[in-house]
Scaffold this active site. Structure first.
Site, PDB file in Angstrom:
ATOM      1  N   THR A 213       0.605  -1.431   0.047  1.00  0.00           N
ATOM      2  CA  THR A 213      -0.120   0.223   0.010  1.00  0.00           C
ATOM      3  C   THR A 213       1.159   1.330   0.019  1.00  0.00           C
ATOM      4  OG1 THR A 213      -2.017  -1.336   0.988  1.00  0.00           O
ATOM      5  CG2 THR A 213      -1.781   1.381   1.472  1.00  0.00           C
ATOM      6  N   ARG A 241     -14.770  -6.861   0.320  1.00  0.00           N
ATOM      7  CA  ARG A 241     -14.018  -6.694   1.326  1.00  0.00           C
ATOM      8  C   ARG A 241     -13.319  -4.768   1.260  1.00  0.00           C
ATOM      9  NH1 ARG A 241      -8.841  -5.061   3.033  1.00  0.00           N
ATOM     10  NH2 ARG A 241      -7.756  -5.143   4.729  1.00  0.00           N
ATOM     11  N   GLY A 243     -10.694  -1.946   2.793  1.00  0.00           N
ATOM     12  CA  GLY A 243      -9.538  -1.918   4.367  1.00  0.00           C
ATOM     13  C   GLY A 243      -9.632   0.059   5.370  1.00  0.00           C
ATOM     14  N   ASP A 244      -8.643  -0.250   5.512  1.00  0.00           N
ATOM     15  CA  ASP A 244      -8.880   0.674   6.605  1.00  0.00           C
ATOM     16  C   ASP A 244      -8.234   2.185   6.028  1.00  0.00           C
ATOM     17  OD1 ASP A 244      -6.042  -0.792   6.107  1.00  0.00           O
ATOM     18  OD2 ASP A 244      -5.402   0.991   8.066  1.00  0.00           O
ATOM     19  N   THR A 264      -0.333   1.748   7.240  1.00  0.00           N
ATOM     20  CA  THR A 264      -0.586   0.352   5.977  1.00  0.00           C
ATOM     21  C   THR A 264      -0.395  -1.577   6.978  1.00  0.00           C
ATOM     22  OG1 THR A 264       0.725  -1.451   4.783  1.00  0.00           O
ATOM     23  CG2 THR A 264       1.825   1.163   5.979  1.00  0.00           C
ATOM     24  N   GLY A 265      -1.094  -1.924   6.703  1.00  0.00           N
ATOM     25  CA  GLY A 265      -0.913  -3.472   7.076  1.00  0.00           C
ATOM     26  C   GLY A 265      -2.295  -3.931   7.338  1.00  0.00           C
ATOM     27  N   GLY A 267      -5.884  -4.405   7.588  1.00  0.00           N
ATOM     28  CA  GLY A 267      -7.067  -3.214   7.343  1.00  0.00           C
ATOM     29  C   GLY A 267      -7.602  -3.463   8.511  1.00  0.00           C
TER      30      GLY A 267
HETATM   31  N1  ASP Z   1      -3.913  -1.588   4.726  1.00  0.00           N
HETATM   32  C1  ASP Z   1      -5.044  -1.849   3.698  1.00  0.00           C
HETATM   33  C2  ASP Z   1      -5.737  -2.783   3.831  1.00  0.00           C
HETATM   34  O1  ASP Z   1      -6.059  -3.670   4.905  1.00  0.00           O
HETATM   35  C3  ASP Z   1      -3.375  -2.668   3.406  1.00  0.00           C
HETATM   36  C4  ASP Z   1      -2.215  -2.710   3.558  1.00  0.00           C
HETATM   37  O2  ASP Z   1      -1.744  -1.561   3.769  1.00  0.00           O
HETATM   38  O3  ASP Z   1      -1.584  -3.155   2.648  1.00  0.00           O
HETATM   39  O4  ASP Z   1      -6.440  -3.076   2.476  1.00  0.00           O
END
Ligand code: ASP
Length: 346
Positions: A213, A241, A243-244, A264-265, A267
């Site tokens: 991301t 779905r 994400g955050d 990022t991570g 979500g």
């Molecule tokens: N945070 C993002 C999500 O969950 C994914 C990512 O940051 O890699 O959609």
């Protein structure tokens, strides 16, 4: 007599006026400008990285930092810098945003993005769009050209067409690497389902060991903060779905009085912890530094079982880039033009 009353009334009025002026440019070190970006957190290990790939990632991050710096140095807004830097990363197939986005369970690319203006708390975001070349620019259009904050799917795409945002064929986003990533996830998914006879299992989603991301936070010469995030989400995501990243306060947040944040991570954990706003609130209510608040919110993500990282930039230009994964693509450029790019933990 009258004159005296006037003086008495004048003092509180003056105090109110002074207070208002102070809020406009919070004790920020006026003229200090900084831009920070991330290109995703995950299991990014030196031993798994080829020099070619590392060079491509570094080149992408550097191009984005340079773009953002150019905008701010020329007196542009942090909002323009954030959008400009993110567009570069969206166009770069190395990152999981725009071209190079990961695939959903159904083999599609569905993109999420958000942008927020710390000076007004205006925000815009889009979720699950399939034909928008630069989702961050559509998020900005939602913020500036509509009365809404968040738009999803087909409606967001219809709005994009009306707002003059570039639309591409869905095939534009496809890269072979991401396609292979999905095939691997699907194979592991069905292996797990065979092993585990529980019908309630929804399968493996956190399979892509490098998320990718992208995000950017910036402080401009006027002391205005902005934040933006753009992503293809997570490989093998299902059922529309989201994400955050496009959830204001979870993956993206900016407030001139405190901080600009892009996460990022994994979500789901960022949404449940309302991470970006929590970081701002820790600074606001508890007086924590950006560094302390950043560490605290990443710890909460970890405590819940999630992983990832974030970038945060406070109103004075202090930055923090905490993460609890093996690595996070990240970089910064400061007022003197000094660029720093980091990938691994140490
Ligand atoms: N945070 C993002 C999500 O969950 C994914 C990512 O940051 O890699 O959609």
């Amino acid at each position: 007599m009258r004159k005296n009353y006037f003086h008495i009334a004048f003092i509180p009025a003056l105090a109110v006026l002074l207070g208002a002026c102070m809020q406009k440019a919070p004790e920020s070190k006026a003229g200090n400008y900084v831009l920070v970006i991330h290109g995703g957190a995950g299991t990014i290990l030196k031993k798994n990285m080829t020099p070619e790939r590392e060079a491509l990632v570094r080149a992408g991050l550097e191009a984005a930092l340079k773009k953002g710096y150019e905008v701010i140095q020329a007196g542009g807004s942090s909002l323009d810098a954030v959008e400009g830097a993110i567009r570069i990363l969206e166009d770069d197939p190395q990152f999981n945003a725009g071209k190079g986005a990961v695939f959903t369970h159904d083999g599609r690319n569905e993109l999420d993005a958000a942008i927020m203006d710390g000076s007004t708390l205006a925000a815009g975001s889009v979720a699950g769009v399939r034909t928008i070349k630069n989702p961050v620019s559509l998020a900005r259009a939602v913020m500036e050209k509509s009365e809404h904050v968040m738009m999803a799917g087909r409606g967001a795409e219809q709005f994009a067409a009306e707002a003059g945002i570039e639309i591409v064929d869905t095939s534009y986003f496809r890269t072979e690497e991401r396609w292979r990533g999905l095939q691997k996830a699907l194979a592991e998914d069905s292996a797990k389902t065979k092993l585990d006879h529980s019908s309630t299992k929804l399968g493996i989603m956190n399979i892509d060991n490098k998320f990718g991301t992208v995000g950017c936070v910036a402080l401009d010469k006027k002391g205005n903060l902005a934040a933006g995030t753009s992503t293809g989400g997570m490989t093998n995501k299902k059922y529309g779905r989201i994400g955050d990243a496009p959830v204001i306060g979870a993956g993206t947040y900016a407030n001139n009085n405190t901080v600009a944040v892009s996460c990022t991570g994994w979500g789901e954990f960022y949404i449940r912890n309302v991470v970006a706003h929590d970081l701002s609130a820790l600074m606001d209510y508890k007086g924590l530094s950006v560094e302390e608040a950043g560490k605290a919110v990443i710890k909460k993500v970890g405590d819940l079982g999630g992983d990832g990282g974030l970038i945060a930039l406070d109103k004075n230009g202090n930055m923090a880039m905490p993460f609890n994964t093996e690595g996070m693509y990240r970089g910064s450029v400061t007022k003197d033009g000094k660029i720093e790019i980091l990938i691994y933990k140490n």
